[in-house]
Design an enzyme around this catalytic site. Structure first.
Site, PDB file in Angstrom:
ATOM      1  CG  ASP B  13      -1.834   1.189   1.320  1.00 26.72           C
ATOM      2  OD1 ASP B  13      -2.216   1.711   0.262  1.00 26.72           O
ATOM      3  OD2 ASP B  13      -2.196   1.600   2.441  1.00 26.72           O
ATOM      4  CB  SER B  14       0.279   4.790  -0.777  1.00 28.90           C
ATOM      5  OG  SER B  14      -0.950   4.907  -0.091  1.00 28.90           O
ATOM      6  CE1 TYR B  45       3.050   5.945  -3.212  1.00 29.32           C
ATOM      7  CE2 TYR B  45       1.945   4.096  -4.290  1.00 29.32           C
ATOM      8  CZ  TYR B  45       3.059   4.637  -3.684  1.00 29.32           C
ATOM      9  OH  TYR B  45       4.183   3.849  -3.546  1.00 29.32           O
ATOM     10  N   GLY B  46      -2.584   9.475  -3.907  1.00 25.18           N
ATOM     11  CA  GLY B  46      -3.769  10.010  -4.597  1.00 25.18           C
ATOM     12  C   GLY B  46      -3.559  11.371  -5.244  1.00 25.18           C
ATOM     13  CB  CYS B  76      -2.612   0.923  -2.717  1.00 23.71           C
ATOM     14  SG  CYS B  76      -2.528   2.667  -3.174  1.00 23.71           S
ATOM     15  CG  ASN B  77      -9.082   1.534  -3.093  1.00 26.17           C
ATOM     16  OD1 ASN B  77      -9.924   0.916  -3.721  1.00 26.17           O
ATOM     17  ND2 ASN B  77      -8.887   1.343  -1.814  1.00 26.17           N
ATOM     18  CB  THR B  78      -3.989   5.494  -5.634  1.00 32.24           C
ATOM     19  OG1 THR B  78      -4.788   6.225  -4.697  1.00 32.24           O
ATOM     20  CG2 THR B  78      -3.459   6.441  -6.680  1.00 32.24           C
ATOM     21  CD  GLU B 157      -2.995   7.760   8.346  1.00 33.60           C
ATOM     22  OE1 GLU B 157      -2.261   8.733   8.474  1.00 33.60           O
ATOM     23  OE2 GLU B 157      -2.862   6.895   7.449  1.00 33.60           O
ATOM     24  CB  CYS B 189     -10.562   4.117   1.348  1.00 34.34           C
ATOM     25  SG  CYS B 189      -9.143   4.709   2.319  1.00 34.34           S
ATOM     26  CB  THR B 190      -6.831  -0.128   2.515  1.00 31.02           C
ATOM     27  OG1 THR B 190      -5.967   0.997   2.407  1.00 31.02           O
ATOM     28  CG2 THR B 190      -6.826  -0.912   1.224  1.00 31.02           C
ATOM     29  CG  HIS B 191      -6.977   4.513   6.085  1.00 29.82           C
ATOM     30  ND1 HIS B 191      -6.160   4.422   4.993  1.00 29.82           N
ATOM     31  CD2 HIS B 191      -6.211   5.047   7.080  1.00 29.82           C
ATOM     32  CE1 HIS B 191      -4.958   4.889   5.302  1.00 29.82           C
ATOM     33  NE2 HIS B 191      -4.956   5.272   6.554  1.00 29.82           N
TER      34      HIS B 191
END
Lengths: 270, 270
Positions: B13-14, B45-46, B76-78, B157, B189-191
């Site tokens: 992931d980023s 990354y977005g 990572c979605n981006t 976060e 989104c992975t969050h």
């Protein structure tokens, strides 16, 4: 490049937050021309190494100098903390002001800045202890109490300035100061002036100086230009440059600036 | 490098969000070894160009291949949106799965994914329309309704997962779907899996499939390893690499992973 009173004031930030400084400068010095640079391709600076931040800041300084600015305002707390001396050196005769020094001076000269000063900022600014050092250098007897408020930048960029989420977030962060006796609070991030009213309300009846470092640096700039006899008359233009996504910058700008922007130009630095 | 069933699964992931994928893989495949890479020096990354994201993703792919992984999960979605094909090519025989494809498949195969599917994600993911394209490619008759939720990553976060601010933020974002008839919502989104319970409560009595793409990709990985007869037994190790600030990663990791981490190693990619 030869500069004179008709030359512009250069203001830069890692992104859009520094527009609160531009706004304060426009209010304090409506006759000045301003060149603003936001490094939107490389934001945020707070997670980057000091060396990288210094490199970026010097590139931007070169860019502003190439535009013939008569003064440089560092409207970025991360750059103020880690690259101020290098920028002063690179700028030669051109005066350089930064938000940390201006905010510190304003806090210490105020009524509330005698015993305890509160500082709110991003995680990077708080961890850097830049405000603590800056305050202690001037008055070692003052206690500095810091609180990181990582959600305020994303809230400001989402435009949630005084909705229920913004108020509850500020209530949660600022309750950290309940057990203290601070009577001065430095807004240690250029996004935070957007929340000034809500912050003041949060402290309710308590008498507290809220130090808006955008206003502080604008006032320092006004005095400095006067001292150097470099005040302009008949200007008032704002020119904006970014390193990426000018449209997004333009969309957000109105919120930070309180008015709409003209064209925003892209510049690639390296 | 020769891979076999004892080889690790590579996940990247980023930043830290992909640990929700690692967590889901650990739950679905407790006997597998995992190598996780988070590009914490270059997150997010977005906001970067597709070309830059592709370069970064290929560097990470090379790193994971050099570690002899038997499968790569793009958490990572981006990256899933802009570099999947290049990674598949670079990985050769090593299977590559991504969160967007897995999430889309899970949404479309569920009961709720017949007419309207909701997608929540970062501004970058929503603007990329990657989920819209992925869903339409499989079933052009499904309407996709997207909502950007920029505050959820900073909330996660900050560790504000189910406090009053998180609930009010989700209430504000999700009320966008009040006027729709979605019965399936992709957490794009992975969050976001961290907010799954609050999101489910927010929809209250409404029957809705909440598609956790971390769980979806873990299930796809399980089936793929079974098909290829590459299942491990007797493993269960998690090795973490980041490109910057291993300590911050370690501090946050527990929240995403539901358990503490051992050492996190730094790797510089270029």
């Amino acid at each position: 490049m030869k500069t004179d009173s008709s030359s512009s004031i250069g203001i830069f930030d890692s992104g859009i937050g520094g527009l609160t400084v531009a706004k304060a400068v426009i209010e304090a010095l409506p006759e000045e021309n301003i060149i603003y640079f936001g490094d939107t391709a490389r934001v945020p600076y707070g997670i980057k190494s000091e060396e990288t931040v210094r490199n970026y800041a010097l590139q931007i300084t070169d860019f502003l100098l190439s535009k013939g600015v008569k003064m440089i305002l560092i409207a970025c707390n991360t750059v103020s903390a880690s690259a101020k001396d290098e920028i002063i050196k690179a700028a030669g005769d051109i005066p350089v002001l930064d938000v940390i020094t201006s905010g510190t001076d304003a806090a210490l000269s105020g009524e509330g800045g005698k015993d305890q000063i509160g500082v709110i900022g991003t995680l990077a600014t708080v961890n850097s202890k830049a405000y603590v050092r800056s305050i202690k250098e001037r008055n070692n007897g003052v206690e500095v109490i810091q609180q990181a408020c990582p959600l305020l930048v994303p809230l400001a960029e989402e435009g949630w300035i005084d909705n229920v989420v913004a108020r509850q977030t500020l209530h949660t962060y600022l309750s950290y100061f309940d057990e203290t006796n601070i009577r001065s609070l430095i807004l240690g991030c250029t996004h935070y002036p957007l929340f000034k009213d809500v912050i003041a309300q949060e402290f309710g009846g308590k008498k507290i100086d809220i130090i808006d470092s955008a206003e502080s640096i604008a006032e320092t700039a006004r005095l400095k230009l006067k001292e150097l006899r470099l005040e302009n008359s008949g200007g008032g233009k704002l020119e904006c440059y970014v390193s990426d996504r000018p449209q997004r910058f333009q969309e957000l700008a109105e919120r930070f600036l309180g008015r709409s922007l003209g064209d925003v130009q892209i510049v690639t630095l390296s």
